[in-house]
Scaffold this motif. Sequence first.
Motif, PDB file in Angstrom:
ATOM      1  N   SER A 134       0.817  -1.220   0.000  1.00 18.48           N
ATOM      2  CA  SER A 134       0.000   0.000   0.000  1.00 18.48           C
ATOM      3  C   SER A 134       0.850   1.269   0.000  1.00 18.48           C
ATOM      4  O   SER A 134       0.385   2.332  -0.429  1.00 18.48           O
ATOM      5  CB  SER A 134      -0.938   0.005   1.213  1.00 18.48           C
ATOM      6  OG  SER A 134      -0.196  -0.029   2.425  1.00 18.48           O
ATOM      7  N   ALA A 135       2.091   1.164   0.463  1.00 23.33           N
ATOM      8  CA  ALA A 135       2.976   2.342   0.477  1.00 23.33           C
ATOM      9  C   ALA A 135       3.536   2.639  -0.916  1.00 23.33           C
ATOM     10  O   ALA A 135       3.976   3.762  -1.180  1.00 23.33           O
ATOM     11  CB  ALA A 135       4.116   2.135   1.463  1.00 23.33           C
ATOM     12  N   HIS A 136       3.518   1.642  -1.785  1.00 25.02           N
ATOM     13  CA  HIS A 136       4.005   1.817  -3.165  1.00 25.02           C
ATOM     14  C   HIS A 136       2.956   1.244  -4.127  1.00 25.02           C
ATOM     15  O   HIS A 136       3.137   0.167  -4.698  1.00 25.02           O
ATOM     16  CB  HIS A 136       5.360   1.131  -3.364  1.00 25.02           C
ATOM     17  CG  HIS A 136       6.422   1.632  -2.448  1.00 25.02           C
ATOM     18  ND1 HIS A 136       6.647   1.088  -1.190  1.00 25.02           N
ATOM     19  CD2 HIS A 136       7.303   2.659  -2.587  1.00 25.02           C
ATOM     20  CE1 HIS A 136       7.630   1.750  -0.611  1.00 25.02           C
ATOM     21  NE2 HIS A 136       8.050   2.710  -1.427  1.00 25.02           N
ATOM     22  N   PRO A 137       1.832   1.951  -4.291  1.00 23.89           N
ATOM     23  CA  PRO A 137       0.706   1.411  -5.066  1.00 23.89           C
ATOM     24  C   PRO A 137       1.022   1.230  -6.544  1.00 23.89           C
ATOM     25  O   PRO A 137       1.769   2.016  -7.139  1.00 23.89           O
ATOM     26  CB  PRO A 137      -0.394   2.456  -4.857  1.00 23.89           C
ATOM     27  CG  PRO A 137       0.331   3.721  -4.526  1.00 23.89           C
ATOM     28  CD  PRO A 137       1.551   3.302  -3.770  1.00 23.89           C
ATOM     29  N   ARG A 138       0.432   0.186  -7.130  1.00 23.03           N
ATOM     30  CA  ARG A 138       0.566  -0.081  -8.565  1.00 23.03           C
ATOM     31  C   ARG A 138      -0.714   0.260  -9.329  1.00 23.03           C
ATOM     32  O   ARG A 138      -0.711   0.310 -10.554  1.00 23.03           O
ATOM     33  CB  ARG A 138       0.909  -1.549  -8.792  1.00 23.03           C
ATOM     34  CG  ARG A 138       2.256  -1.971  -8.219  1.00 23.03           C
ATOM     35  CD  ARG A 138       2.476  -3.468  -8.407  1.00 23.03           C
ATOM     36  NE  ARG A 138       2.452  -3.853  -9.819  1.00 23.03           N
ATOM     37  CZ  ARG A 138       3.513  -3.833 -10.617  1.00 23.03           C
ATOM     38  NH1 ARG A 138       4.689  -3.427 -10.135  1.00 23.03           N
ATOM     39  NH2 ARG A 138       3.435  -4.218 -11.879  1.00 23.03           N
ATOM     40  N   HIS A 139      -1.831   0.428  -8.604  1.00 19.59           N
ATOM     41  CA  HIS A 139      -3.124   0.613  -9.271  1.00 19.59           C
ATOM     42  C   HIS A 139      -3.854   1.899  -8.875  1.00 19.59           C
ATOM     43  O   HIS A 139      -4.604   2.439  -9.680  1.00 19.59           O
ATOM     44  CB  HIS A 139      -4.041  -0.579  -8.973  1.00 19.59           C
ATOM     45  CG  HIS A 139      -3.432  -1.894  -9.318  1.00 19.59           C
ATOM     46  ND1 HIS A 139      -3.163  -2.261 -10.618  1.00 19.59           N
ATOM     47  CD2 HIS A 139      -3.017  -2.932  -8.539  1.00 19.59           C
ATOM     48  CE1 HIS A 139      -2.618  -3.471 -10.632  1.00 19.59           C
ATOM     49  NE2 HIS A 139      -2.519  -3.899  -9.382  1.00 19.59           N
ATOM     50  N   PHE A 140      -3.666   2.368  -7.652  1.00 19.00           N
ATOM     51  CA  PHE A 140      -4.401   3.538  -7.167  1.00 19.00           C
ATOM     52  C   PHE A 140      -3.417   4.673  -6.900  1.00 19.00           C
ATOM     53  O   PHE A 140      -2.632   4.618  -5.954  1.00 19.00           O
ATOM     54  CB  PHE A 140      -5.182   3.193  -5.894  1.00 19.00           C
ATOM     55  CG  PHE A 140      -6.188   2.100  -6.094  1.00 19.00           C
ATOM     56  CD1 PHE A 140      -7.432   2.374  -6.648  1.00 19.00           C
ATOM     57  CD2 PHE A 140      -5.884   0.789  -5.744  1.00 19.00           C
ATOM     58  CE1 PHE A 140      -8.359   1.356  -6.849  1.00 19.00           C
ATOM     59  CE2 PHE A 140      -6.801  -0.233  -5.929  1.00 19.00           C
ATOM     60  CZ  PHE A 140      -8.044   0.057  -6.489  1.00 19.00           C
ATOM     61  N   PHE A 141      -3.474   5.703  -7.765  1.00 22.51           N
ATOM     62  CA  PHE A 141      -2.494   6.775  -7.714  1.00 22.51           C
ATOM     63  C   PHE A 141      -3.140   8.090  -7.287  1.00 22.51           C
ATOM     64  O   PHE A 141      -4.301   8.371  -7.621  1.00 22.51           O
ATOM     65  CB  PHE A 141      -1.829   6.943  -9.078  1.00 22.51           C
ATOM     66  CG  PHE A 141      -1.071   5.728  -9.520  1.00 22.51           C
ATOM     67  CD1 PHE A 141       0.232   5.522  -9.099  1.00 22.51           C
ATOM     68  CD2 PHE A 141      -1.676   4.777 -10.338  1.00 22.51           C
ATOM     69  CE1 PHE A 141       0.935   4.390  -9.503  1.00 22.51           C
ATOM     70  CE2 PHE A 141      -0.983   3.641 -10.734  1.00 22.51           C
ATOM     71  CZ  PHE A 141       0.325   3.453 -10.313  1.00 22.51           C
ATOM     72  N   THR A 142      -2.357   8.891  -6.568  1.00 22.06           N
ATOM     73  CA  THR A 142      -2.814  10.189  -6.084  1.00 22.06           C
ATOM     74  C   THR A 142      -2.113  11.309  -6.829  1.00 22.06           C
ATOM     75  O   THR A 142      -0.881  11.267  -6.998  1.00 22.06           O
ATOM     76  CB  THR A 142      -2.513  10.344  -4.575  1.00 22.06           C
ATOM     77  OG1 THR A 142      -3.133   9.290  -3.859  1.00 22.06           O
ATOM     78  CG2 THR A 142      -3.025  11.685  -4.059  1.00 22.06           C
ATOM     79  N   SER A 143      -2.892  12.287  -7.278  1.00 22.53           N
ATOM     80  CA  SER A 143      -2.338  13.538  -7.790  1.00 22.53           C
ATOM     81  C   SER A 143      -2.599  14.584  -6.704  1.00 22.53           C
ATOM     82  O   SER A 143      -3.740  15.052  -6.580  1.00 22.53           O
ATOM     83  CB  SER A 143      -3.004  13.948  -9.102  1.00 22.53           C
ATOM     84  OG  SER A 143      -2.755  13.010 -10.117  1.00 22.53           O
TER      85      SER A 143
END
Length: 227
Positions: free
Chosen positions: A209-218
């Motif tokens: 969860s600290a390095h997501p592959r699918h859910f990204f934040t701008s």
Amino acid sequence: MTRVLVVEDEPPLVRALEINLKARGYDVDTAPDGAQALSLAAASPPDVVLLDLGLPDMDGIDVITELRGWSRASILVVSARRTSDEKVAALDAGAEDYITKPFSMDELLARLRAAARRIDTAKPSGQPSVIVTETFTLDLAAKKVRRGERDVRLTPTEWHLLEVLVRNSGRMVSQQQLLEEVWGPSHSTQSNYLRVYMAQLRRKLETDSAHPRHFFTSPGMGYRFDP
């Protein structure tokens, strides 16, 4: 025509809502208690449910939970209950919006229009109903998520947030759009909701969860889902 189910046990209020909604072109059903509401919703599926929580036969939260098991209707709570805990309980159970009594008819109609727009936005398009990623498999039609060999349990709010992101796969969805679609227009500035629920989705669906592959934040802008 948008079908609205009014679940309310105060006859004068039911009458006022029925007159105002029909005058604006809505198709209206009414139910004075939870049991009749569930029966009507099964027989004639509504697009939007206006739901009082203080019903004579069961708590409105239980009605929301039952509806969320099989209905895609947008649920707008209309209640005299005002505490934050009660509002959170209704939203976590699966309601999209919450308005307290007494209310102005203009405000309720505006909330209802927003709910109807969310229903139109959520209608299936040509997108595949099953999304497969390296980490999990999402079945939009069945409303199920599997990670490996096990089902992942999502709350109604988590599911709604995930569904909006997935239907906009590869595109950034603004904070305001997510808040209005998932929690309703009265919560369009509550960005803390998004931080909490996105963290929960990452914990449940990402490998790290600290390095997501699918859910990204701008930061300050919005969120994006990539398969």
